[in-house]
Design a protein around this motif. Structure first.
Motif, PDB file in Angstrom:
ATOM      1  N   ASP A  97       0.812  -1.217   0.000  1.00 18.35           N
ATOM      2  CA  ASP A  97       0.000   0.000   0.000  1.00 18.35           C
ATOM      3  C   ASP A  97       0.843   1.263   0.000  1.00 18.35           C
ATOM      4  O   ASP A  97       0.533   2.229  -0.707  1.00 18.35           O
ATOM      5  CB  ASP A  97      -0.937   0.008   1.225  1.00 18.35           C
ATOM      6  N   PHE A  98       1.913   1.272   0.805  1.00 13.31           N
ATOM      7  CA  PHE A  98       2.697   2.501   0.954  1.00 13.31           C
ATOM      8  C   PHE A  98       3.623   2.761  -0.236  1.00 13.31           C
ATOM      9  O   PHE A  98       4.333   3.772  -0.269  1.00 13.31           O
ATOM     10  CB  PHE A  98       3.521   2.459   2.257  1.00 13.31           C
ATOM     11  N   LEU A  99       3.611   1.858  -1.233  1.00 10.18           N
ATOM     12  CA  LEU A  99       4.449   2.057  -2.409  1.00 10.18           C
ATOM     13  C   LEU A  99       3.642   2.169  -3.701  1.00 10.18           C
ATOM     14  O   LEU A  99       4.215   2.353  -4.775  1.00 10.18           O
ATOM     15  CB  LEU A  99       5.444   0.894  -2.545  1.00 10.18           C
ATOM     16  N   ARG A 100       2.339   2.102  -3.598  1.00  6.24           N
ATOM     17  CA  ARG A 100       1.510   2.074  -4.809  1.00  6.24           C
ATOM     18  C   ARG A 100       1.543   3.387  -5.590  1.00  6.24           C
ATOM     19  O   ARG A 100       1.285   3.397  -6.793  1.00  6.24           O
ATOM     20  CB  ARG A 100       0.067   1.727  -4.436  1.00  6.24           C
ATOM     21  N   GLU A 101       1.862   4.479  -4.922  1.00  4.37           N
ATOM     22  CA  GLU A 101       1.906   5.768  -5.609  1.00  4.37           C
ATOM     23  C   GLU A 101       3.287   6.067  -6.196  1.00  4.37           C
ATOM     24  O   GLU A 101       3.473   7.082  -6.838  1.00  4.37           O
ATOM     25  CB  GLU A 101       1.506   6.885  -4.637  1.00  4.37           C
ATOM     26  N   TRP A 102       4.228   5.191  -5.955  1.00  2.00           N
ATOM     27  CA  TRP A 102       5.575   5.419  -6.465  1.00  2.00           C
ATOM     28  C   TRP A 102       5.617   5.226  -7.971  1.00  2.00           C
ATOM     29  O   TRP A 102       4.892   4.404  -8.542  1.00  2.00           O
ATOM     30  CB  TRP A 102       6.558   4.451  -5.801  1.00  2.00           C
ATOM     31  N   SER A 103       6.497   5.970  -8.628  1.00  2.00           N
ATOM     32  CA  SER A 103       6.678   5.809 -10.066  1.00  2.00           C
ATOM     33  C   SER A 103       7.432   4.517 -10.349  1.00  2.00           C
ATOM     34  O   SER A 103       8.111   3.958  -9.468  1.00  2.00           O
ATOM     35  CB  SER A 103       7.470   6.989 -10.631  1.00  2.00           C
ATOM     36  N   THR A 104       7.324   4.039 -11.564  1.00  2.00           N
ATOM     37  CA  THR A 104       8.037   2.832 -11.972  1.00  2.00           C
ATOM     38  C   THR A 104       9.543   3.011 -11.812  1.00  2.00           C
ATOM     39  O   THR A 104      10.252   2.114 -11.347  1.00  2.00           O
ATOM     40  CB  THR A 104       7.714   2.494 -13.435  1.00  2.00           C
ATOM     41  N   GLU A 105      10.018   4.212 -12.152  1.00  2.00           N
ATOM     42  CA  GLU A 105      11.457   4.489 -12.032  1.00  2.00           C
ATOM     43  C   GLU A 105      11.927   4.385 -10.594  1.00  2.00           C
ATOM     44  O   GLU A 105      12.979   3.796 -10.304  1.00  2.00           O
ATOM     45  CB  GLU A 105      11.756   5.878 -12.583  1.00  2.00           C
ATOM     46  N   ASP A 106      11.141   4.947  -9.665  1.00  2.00           N
ATOM     47  CA  ASP A 106      11.538   4.914  -8.260  1.00  2.00           C
ATOM     48  C   ASP A 106      11.446   3.498  -7.682  1.00  2.00           C
ATOM     49  O   ASP A 106      12.270   3.096  -6.853  1.00  2.00           O
ATOM     50  CB  ASP A 106      10.676   5.875  -7.448  1.00  2.00           C
ATOM     51  N   LEU A 107      10.453   2.736  -8.116  1.00  2.00           N
ATOM     52  CA  LEU A 107      10.325   1.346  -7.659  1.00  2.00           C
ATOM     53  C   LEU A 107      11.529   0.527  -8.118  1.00  2.00           C
ATOM     54  O   LEU A 107      12.050  -0.302  -7.366  1.00  2.00           O
ATOM     55  CB  LEU A 107       9.036   0.724  -8.180  1.00  2.00           C
ATOM     56  N   HIS A 108      11.977   0.774  -9.340  1.00  2.00           N
ATOM     57  CA  HIS A 108      13.152   0.064  -9.832  1.00  2.00           C
ATOM     58  C   HIS A 108      14.412   0.496  -9.075  1.00  2.00           C
ATOM     59  O   HIS A 108      15.307  -0.329  -8.835  1.00  2.00           O
ATOM     60  CB  HIS A 108      13.338   0.315 -11.332  1.00  2.00           C
ATOM     61  N   LEU A 109      14.477   1.753  -8.697  1.00  2.00           N
ATOM     62  CA  LEU A 109      15.612   2.236  -7.915  1.00  2.00           C
ATOM     63  C   LEU A 109      15.660   1.538  -6.558  1.00  2.00           C
ATOM     64  O   LEU A 109      16.724   1.086  -6.113  1.00  2.00           O
ATOM     65  CB  LEU A 109      15.506   3.752  -7.728  1.00  2.00           C
ATOM     66  N   LEU A 110      14.506   1.436  -5.906  1.00  2.00           N
ATOM     67  CA  LEU A 110      14.430   0.750  -4.624  1.00  2.00           C
ATOM     68  C   LEU A 110      14.776  -0.722  -4.781  1.00  2.00           C
ATOM     69  O   LEU A 110      15.535  -1.284  -3.975  1.00  2.00           O
ATOM     70  CB  LEU A 110      13.022   0.908  -4.032  1.00  2.00           C
ATOM     71  N   ALA A 111      14.225  -1.363  -5.804  1.00  2.00           N
ATOM     72  CA  ALA A 111      14.498  -2.778  -6.038  1.00  2.00           C
ATOM     73  C   ALA A 111      15.983  -3.019  -6.284  1.00  2.00           C
ATOM     74  O   ALA A 111      16.558  -4.003  -5.801  1.00  2.00           O
ATOM     75  CB  ALA A 111      13.670  -3.271  -7.224  1.00  2.00           C
TER      76      ALA A 111
END
Length: 206
Positions: free
Chosen positions: A146-160
């Motif tokens: 839930d707390f990551l659903r608003e993140w952009s694809t780019e930022d999710l890949h950065l975190l991953a």
């Protein structure tokens, strides 16, 4: 008792696996680039010409070995990531699974860590591709929280990518200091929690 006859396809698959296992055994002594087709075939119990029924080249065998080494790990880690739990539980479960998998398949991980930078071009590229795939799959799974659903694809890949890099560091430490598993696991959990502590405050910069 009678045994079921082994089909031609089953024999072919067994020989292919024997070649992969032979290469993995031999690569423990030196880098993959130092292996010859002839010695891999001999180790697998086949004549050198039969090698080409399964792989077009040693590089193709190396790429298949990379895929085999990564496949089970990605499946195991994914099962931990997709469980409906808080991220602390996900971190703890994922690190423990990683430790167990490294210990069960040390030869695979020695191969991956050695060949990631020191291997032949196709093998290095295969490892890079598998790690990129690992990052992409993790980014998709992270988006389910839930707390990551608003993140952009780019930022999710950065975190991953940060998470996967941390896990690779953990793999190296497990291989280099086998007597300090628990300490290594605790350190890995702390690193990942530190990464996630920054998540609520992260704001993507244009």
């Amino acid at each position: 008792m009678t045994t079921e006859p082994v089909s031609r396809q089953e024999r072919k698959q067994r020989t292919r696996q024997a070649l992969l296992d032979a290469a993995l055994d031999l690569v423990a002594e030196r880098g993959f680039s130092g292996l010859s087709l002839r010695e891999v075939a001999k180790q697998a119990g086949i004549v050198p010409t039969a090698f080409y029924r399964h792989f077009a080249s040693m590089d193709e065998l190396g790429v298949a070995l990379v895929e085999e080494s990564m496949r089970t790990l990605r499946t195991m880690i994914r099962s931990a990531r997709t469980r409906p739990a808080a991220y602390n539980d996900m971190i703890k479960t994922s690190v423990r699974i990683l430790r167990e998998h490294v210990r069960a398949h040390e030869d695979h991980f020695h191969f991956l860590t050695r060949e990631r930078y020191g291997g032949t071009g196709p093998v290095r590229q295969a490892i890079a591709f598998e790690l990129k795939l690992f990052v992409s799959e993790l980014a998709v799974d992270l988006a389910r929280f839930d707390f990551l659903r608003e993140w952009s694809t780019e930022d999710l890949h950065l975190l991953a990518d940060l998470i996967v890099t941390t896990m690779l560091t953990t793999v190296l430490e497990l291989l280099e200091t086998p007597s300090r598993d628990e300490e290594t696991v605790r350190t890995a959990e702390r690193r990942l929690r530190l990464i996630f502590l920054g998540v609520p405050n992260w704001r993507s910069v244009p």
